[in-house]
Design a protein around this motif. Structure first.
Motif, mmCIF file in Angstrom:
data_model
loop_
_atom_site.group_PDB
_atom_site.id
_atom_site.type_symbol
_atom_site.label_atom_id
_atom_site.label_comp_id
_atom_site.label_asym_id
_atom_site.label_seq_id
_atom_site.Cartn_x
_atom_site.Cartn_y
_atom_site.Cartn_z
ATOM 1 N N SER A 1 -6.192 -3.938 -1.313
ATOM 2 C CA SER A 1 -6.412 -2.399 -0.119
ATOM 3 C C SER A 1 -7.985 -2.470 0.204
ATOM 4 O O SER A 1 -8.299 -1.608 1.214
ATOM 5 C CB SER A 1 -6.219 -1.208 -0.655
ATOM 6 O OG SER A 1 -6.846 -1.009 -2.127
ATOM 7 N N HIS A 2 -8.732 -3.316 -0.410
ATOM 8 C CA HIS A 2 -10.175 -3.473 -0.127
ATOM 9 C C HIS A 2 -10.356 -5.006 -0.498
ATOM 10 O O HIS A 2 -9.768 -5.503 -1.398
ATOM 11 C CB HIS A 2 -11.198 -2.501 -0.885
ATOM 12 C CG HIS A 2 -11.095 -2.520 -2.308
ATOM 13 N ND1 HIS A 2 -11.663 -3.449 -2.918
ATOM 14 C CD2 HIS A 2 -10.249 -2.056 -3.196
ATOM 15 C CE1 HIS A 2 -11.613 -3.245 -4.370
ATOM 16 N NE2 HIS A 2 -10.637 -2.193 -4.379
ATOM 17 N N TRP B 1 0.585 -1.256 0.104
ATOM 18 C CA TRP B 1 -0.126 0.123 -0.204
ATOM 19 C C TRP B 1 0.856 1.316 0.078
ATOM 20 O O TRP B 1 0.397 1.943 -0.776
ATOM 21 C CB TRP B 1 -0.908 0.145 1.158
ATOM 22 C CG TRP B 1 -1.873 -1.218 1.370
ATOM 23 C CD1 TRP B 1 -2.144 -1.818 0.284
ATOM 24 C CD2 TRP B 1 -2.509 -1.404 2.594
ATOM 25 N NE1 TRP B 1 -3.182 -2.934 0.776
ATOM 26 C CE2 TRP B 1 -3.645 -2.514 2.120
ATOM 27 C CE3 TRP B 1 -2.727 -1.095 3.414
ATOM 28 C CZ2 TRP B 1 -4.309 -3.487 2.914
ATOM 29 C CZ3 TRP B 1 -3.377 -1.882 4.522
ATOM 30 C CH2 TRP B 1 -4.289 -2.727 4.111
ATOM 31 N N THR C 1 -6.269 -8.054 6.850
ATOM 32 C CA THR C 1 -6.509 -7.966 5.239
ATOM 33 C C THR C 1 -7.623 -8.780 4.772
ATOM 34 O O THR C 1 -8.451 -8.231 4.019
ATOM 35 C CB THR C 1 -5.049 -8.456 4.636
ATOM 36 O OG1 THR C 1 -3.997 -7.851 5.047
ATOM 37 C CG2 THR C 1 -5.371 -8.422 2.982
ATOM 38 N N PRO D 1 -6.142 2.007 2.459
ATOM 39 C CA PRO D 1 -7.095 0.916 2.715
ATOM 40 C C PRO D 1 -8.392 1.218 3.012
ATOM 41 O O PRO D 1 -8.853 2.268 3.802
ATOM 42 C CB PRO D 1 -6.290 0.122 3.872
ATOM 43 C CG PRO D 1 -5.602 1.286 4.757
ATOM 44 C CD PRO D 1 -5.184 2.088 3.767
ATOM 45 N N ASN E 1 -8.401 3.923 -3.670
ATOM 46 C CA ASN E 1 -8.196 2.269 -3.830
ATOM 47 C C ASN E 1 -9.050 1.652 -4.684
ATOM 48 O O ASN E 1 -9.392 0.501 -5.048
ATOM 49 C CB ASN E 1 -8.078 1.476 -2.645
ATOM 50 C CG ASN E 1 -9.448 1.418 -1.877
ATOM 51 O OD1 ASN E 1 -10.346 1.706 -2.427
ATOM 52 N ND2 ASN E 1 -9.205 0.993 -0.414
#
Length: 732
Positions: A652-653, A335, A633, A342, A644
């Motif tokens: 990040s998602h 990231w 995560t 995030p 993102n």
């Protein structure tokens, strides 16, 4: 600029826009150029320059196509940084950009004479670059219009004969070059089904013409290519940015040649970074990472690119992000590199539903959901993970997932064999047998297919070639299909690697016991030969040295030991990537079973770490799953942030994916309380429990269940169709 062609006008305007939108306080500190000196040794020799502007904020900007050029044009010409000689002598090249300049000494040796042209080193790359020997043209199995070339030039002798000798030599006329079919069709003078492949005044056309003038020679064969190297190998670019590449070939006699214009280029993410002939990179409006594959004469190299998210100098991790779990640390590093913010953590209801679907292929019941939502324990998510991994649905779901990979197909091996193989596999999953152990059992399997479930793997794969393709892809992540016929165009594997591996399975015996049963065993080692050229190949694992194998013993034992070893560079990484993709929705390597240097992982450090964790846990797949599920995560929301929204690589998602066909059918049945009835199975049987992939089911066929004809997940489709929409609207 009005006299420039439209495409170049657009290109220069775009480059200037990049500088126009740069921060106001960013200015050029200095210019550098690679290489620092240039020497050209013949008419067809070139040298690609890369001019870089070093900026005040630490950035580097490629200005190869923007720099002003001043030189003695009677000795050299320069176009887009590509230097070509015109007369013997020495001079210097002055490159200027804004208020800075740099000089490059140049020496040209006798550019009026073409060096001796070698068919393998000069003409074959030209045919590959122009697509003449691709599978869709003359490289197809039957050739095209009576003219056949080997795919990607894997058989130079056959190609030379096809051009120079076949058809009574009608394709080449060294005494009348302009009438040679190989030339007139290439430049469009003669009607050609593939159209014009090169302009008549291009350097490629001149190379072909000079080869014909030299008598269409095979060449001296004094030097063979050893490797190619691309510059730069890694680069961080911005959106709508440019970068010139430079490719150097090294030969076994110690010489080097610039092959930038002769090499072929391919981006694995064209929306992130596209590449033009000649190695000109242009990034788009999306952030992420891309890999550009460069291939030349069977050698490959990779340039890795990072395009961070614009408008943010660094990533600020939210307060809730503990960053204690190693997976979270590796992901957070990515990231930071891409400057992604995030998403938040998902809520409890989302977490439970995601957990159950990803691990068990099952929705949580209303009672389970209410109990979980009212639980005030700080460890309730960890306890939910433990419960999910212990459920019987976990065994059903993962047995079916692995059955897809192992291609347990009742159509090809019959109902008895498919059921026996499925039941054997189910026992391995249920008892959490270490992955390396049950794979080892499959490789060395022998006996009655009706009672020994694992041996049915060899009933599906009938020939040594079939087994080689299945084993290499399912357990190593190496797609060796191409190497069966020719050198892999984007990897190091050749026919020696393919038939070296196939030698372990050559000579396997299958004796019929009943209409639906076979006795399968391996009587002893027997090496294989490459077809057509009939060249014997030493039996060995891919990339390894040949072993001493006895002709009266089963060689698969040695292969199984190597394959499942913790030191195997592919085995643990492949299964770690498979598990990650099933839980997270996308693999670190995509496709998940296509491991090669030209398809690098999006987060190599994370993949290596998970492989190490798997080895440390003695290949217990449940342990690796628990490790991934306990990370933050996995628990991120699928709701994106402004930075993102376009990210589909860095996690990040949480990525949103459609449910697999069996899971969706069970979900519909569960929420409507209308069980699906399957022929020959008791009421209440769920789709994830089915062992027969050919059992009639309109829903599963419509939503894309795996046909189990290939080890990859491409066997099942996740794409929406009109039939699916109509089925959901109108079906019972």
């Amino acid at each position: 600029m009005p006299d420039l062609p439209p495409i170049r006008t657009l290109f220069f305007a775009l480059c200037l826009q990049v500088f126009a939108t740069a921060p106001a306080n960013e200015r050029v500190l200095k210019l550098t150029v690679e290489p620092e000196t240039v020497r050209l040794t013949g008419m067809n020799r070139q040298q690609q320059l890369i001019v870089t502007a070093h900026l005040t904020m630490g950035r580097e900007q490629d200005v190869t196509h923007l720099a002003e050029v001043a030189t003695d044009t009677s000795i050299v010409t320069v176009s887009d940084g590509l230097v070509e000689g015109r007369a013997a002598g020495k001079t210097s090249l002055r490159l200027k950009f804004m208020d800075h300049s740099v000089s490059v000494p140049i020496q040209v040796d006798d550019p009026s004479a073409w060096p001796a042209i070698d068919f393998r080193q000069d003409i074959l790359p030209l045919l590959s670059k122009r697509g003449c020997n691709s599978g869709g043209c003359h490289g197809r199995q039957a050739g095209q219009n009576g003219f056949k070339l080997s795919v990607f030039g894997f058989d130079p002798h056959a190609d030379y004969s096809a051009i120079v000798r076949d058809g009574r030599g009608r394709r080449v006329f060294p005494g009348a070059v302009d009438r040679s079919l190989i030339f007139t069709k290439a430049v469009g003078r003669t009607a050609h089904g593939g159209g014009r492949r090169m302009e008549e005044d291009s350097q490629d056309a001149e190379l072909l013409r000079q080869w014909l003038l030299q008598g269409a020679p095979w060449g001296t064969g004094s030097a063979s290519i050893e490797s190619i190297e691309v510059f730069p190998r890694q680069k961080q670019l911005t959106q709508r940015d440019t970068q010139q590449l430079r490719v150097i070939a090294q030969y076994d006699d110690g010489t080097f040649r610039d092959v930038t214009t002769a090499a072929s280029y391919k981006s694995n993410e064209p929306t992130l970074a596209d590449v033009r002939p000649g190695g000109q990179l242009l990034t788009g409006t999306v952030s992420g990472e891309a890999a550009v594959t460069i291939s030349y004469l069977g050698k490959v190299d990779v340039c890795r690119l990072q395009i961070p998210s614009p408008g943010r100098t660094e990533t600020e991790l939210p307060a809730w992000f503990e960053n204690r779990h190693p997976i979270d640390r590796f992901v957070a590093n990515k990231w930071r590199q891409l400057r992604l913010q995030p998403s938040e953590l998902c809520d409890d209801a989302t977490f439970l539903r995601r957990l159950m679907i990803r691990t068990c292929g099952t929705l949580p019941t209303p009672e389970e959901t209410r109990a979980f939502l009212t639980d005030r324990s700080p460890r309730k998510r960890a306890k939910a993970v433990d419960r999910a991994l212990a459920r019987p649905e976990f065994t059903d779901y993962w047995t079916q997932r692995w059955a897809d990979v192992l291609m347990i197909n009742s159509k090809s091996i019959g109902g008895t064999g498919a059921h026996a193989f499925h039941q054997w596999l189910k026992q391995q999953i249920q008892h959490d047998r270490p992955y390396n152990e049950w794979v080892h059992s499959i490789i060395v399997a022998e006996g009655n297919s009706g009672t020994s479930g694992a041996v049915n793997f060899y009933r599906e794969q009938r020939s040594p070639e079939d087994v080689t393709r299945a084993v290499s892809q399912a357990f190593l992540g190496i797609r060796m299909d191409c190497a069966q016929c020719h050198h892999h165009p984007f990897e190091k594997w050749g026919q020696e690697d393919f038939y070296g591996l196939a030698g372990y399975f050559n000579g396997m015996t299958r004796q019929s016991l009943a209409p639906d049963r076979e006795l399968i065993f391996h009587p002893g080692h027997k090496s294989m030969a490459i077809p057509v050229i009939r060249q014997d190949v030493a039996t060995r694992p891919p990339g390894e040295q040949a072993e001493q194998l006895s002709s009266d013993s089963d060689p698969r034992q040695q292969l199984a030991d190597w394959l499942t070893s913790p030191n195997n560079p592919w085995f643990a990484r492949l299964v770690a990537n498979r598990i990650w993709k099933n839980l997270m929705g996308r693999g670190l390597v995509e496709p998940e079973d296509d491991f090669r240097e030209t398809n690098p992982p999006s987060n190599p450090e994370l993949l290596d770490h998970m492989a190490a964790v798997l080895v440390k846990e003695n290949f217990k797949l449940r342990s690796l799953m628990k490790y991934i599920l306990s990370s933050q995560t996995f628990q991120l929301s699928s709701q994106t942030t402004p930075s993102n929204a376009a990210d589909n690589q860095a996690f990040s998602h949480f990525p949103v994916r459609r449910l697999p066909a069996p899971v969706m059918l069970d979900a519909v049945s569960q929420v409507t309380d209308v069980p699906e009835l399957f022929a020959g199975h008791p009421a209440g049987t769920r789709a994830i429990q089915l062992w027969d992939n050919r059992l009639p089911s309109y829903f599963l066929d419509t939503f894309g269940r795996s046909l189990r004809e290939s080890p990859c997940e491409c066997g099942s489709s996740g794409e929406p169709t009109m039939a699916q929409a109509l089925h959901l609207l109108n079906a019972p």
